[in-house]
Design an enzyme around this catalytic site. Structure first.
Site, PDB file in Angstrom:
ATOM      1  CG  ASP A 158      -9.835   0.060   4.920  1.00 49.90           C
ATOM      2  OD1 ASP A 158      -9.647  -0.121   3.694  1.00 49.90           O
ATOM      3  OD2 ASP A 158      -9.203  -0.536   5.812  1.00 49.90           O
ATOM      4  CE  LYS A 215      -3.908  -2.336   2.125  1.00 52.43           C
ATOM      5  NZ  LYS A 215      -4.593  -2.737   3.358  1.00 52.43           N
ATOM      6  CD  GLN A 262      -3.575  -4.455   6.481  1.00 51.59           C
ATOM      7  OE1 GLN A 262      -3.423  -3.515   5.720  1.00 51.59           O
ATOM      8  NE2 GLN A 262      -4.284  -5.529   6.149  1.00 51.59           N
TER       9      GLN A 262
END
Ligand code: NAP
Length: 292
Positions: free
Chosen positions: A120, A53, A97
């Site tokens: 997200d 990422k 994460q």
């Protein structure tokens, strides 16, 4: 029939190129989008995701801030970091994460992310906006899946879509996005009866269950579009390798179009994370959404 391969790497590459152009235009206006990724613990798969990422962000001209914390970090410290990132002007996107170590509540930590920086799309605010059809930040994997479906099926109206899996990360938001495209949507899960027959009714079949090759060839209607979200590590002849939730060989002999796994949805997830970061950066400053 041999299915058309939906090349997620290529489509993601094209999206990333458009994102890089948009970022470069933002730089010209003095705006420098930034993405902060928080990793708690040393799970090897998460480590790879976080590194990828960061690299993808930098390749698109987005500043990347990695925060790696030891597995034993108390929940309160993770929350404190998220609050600092919420307040940091250089940061437009905050991603924590998953999975988090067992002593940390994912819901508590996600609940702390400022909705405007929730790239997200997991906070209640963004989930609620998706449900209501309002503008918000949409979870990356479902967003990427829709782009892949539309690459082979531009009009989704009236299609029967079956989504296997009802997670907050993938299944539920994907079902809502398909509904917003006027599909007739069924969500299947571990208690669904006669999964094979249900799947055979699908013009669009999306598998997000985390069960290697659960979707057998006879689950697939002739000509259907099959999206395999699954990433499963299996032992194959003593070697570890990644497979999806779909039996690719069997399904491709019946599907009209199919994603490989890996190499389908995965690259789109990262590209859509960058897309969300750029959208968040623009919206926080009252700029119009870049055309991505
Ligand atoms: P999850 O939270 O574990 O959810 C799995 C869902 O599948 C649950 O709703 C579960 O039903 C359902 N399920 C499990 N076994 C089933 C069965 N035998 N028949 C029907 N439904 C079944 O997983 P997730 O986070 O959504 O992820 C799903 C998969 O996608 C995983 O392989 C994950 O690694 C992968 N993934 C890939 C990406 C990417 O970028 N490509 C991103 C995220 C996730 P219940 O609700 O009834 O338990």
């Amino acid at each position: 029939m041999t299915a058309l391969l939906i090349d997620g790497k290529k489509i993601a590459g094209e999206l990333r190129a458009r994102i890089a152009d948009a970022v470069s235009a933002m730089h010209g206006r003095g705006v420098s989008p930034g993405l902060a990724v928080v990793l708690v613990g040393d799970d090897p798969a998460s480590d790879v995701y976080v590194r990828n990422k960061g690299k993808a962000a930098e390749a698109a001209g987005i500043r990347s801030f990695e925060h790696r914390l030891p597995a034993a970090t108390p929940e309160a410290d993770v929350v404190a970091l998220v609050r600092r990132l919420n307040a940091d002007e250089a940061v437009d996107g905050v991603l924590v994460q998953m999975p988090l170590p067992a002593h940390i509540s994912a819901a508590r930590v996600i609940g702390e992310i400022a909705p405007a920086k929730d790239v997200d799309g997991l906070t209640s605010v963004n989930a609620g906006r998706l449900l209501l059809g309002e503008t918000g930040l949409v979870p990356c994997t479902p967003q990427g899946s829709i782009i892949l479906i539309k690459s082979v099926l531009p009009r989704l109206e009236g299609k029967n879509a079956v989504v296997l899996g009802r997670s907050i990360l993938v299944g539920k938001p994907l079902a809502l996005l398909l509904l917003a495209e006027n599909c007739t949507v069924t969500i299947a899960h571990s208690k669904t009866r006669d999964l094979a027959a249900l799947c055979r009714s699908a013009d669009i079949l999306c598998a997000a269950v985390g069960r290697p090759r659960l979707v057998a060839g006879d689950f697939v209607k002739e000509g259907a579009v099959v999206i395999d979200v699954g990433i499963n590590r299996v032992e194959d002849g003593g070697k570890a390798r990644l497979v999806g939730d779909v039996d690719f060989e069997a399904a491709s002999s019946r599907a009209g179009a199919i994603t490989p796994a890996p190499g389908g949805v995965g690259p789109m997830t990262i590209a859509c994370l960058l897309r969300n970061t750029v959208l968040a950066a623009a919206r926080r400053r009252g700029l119009p959404d870049p055309n991505l």
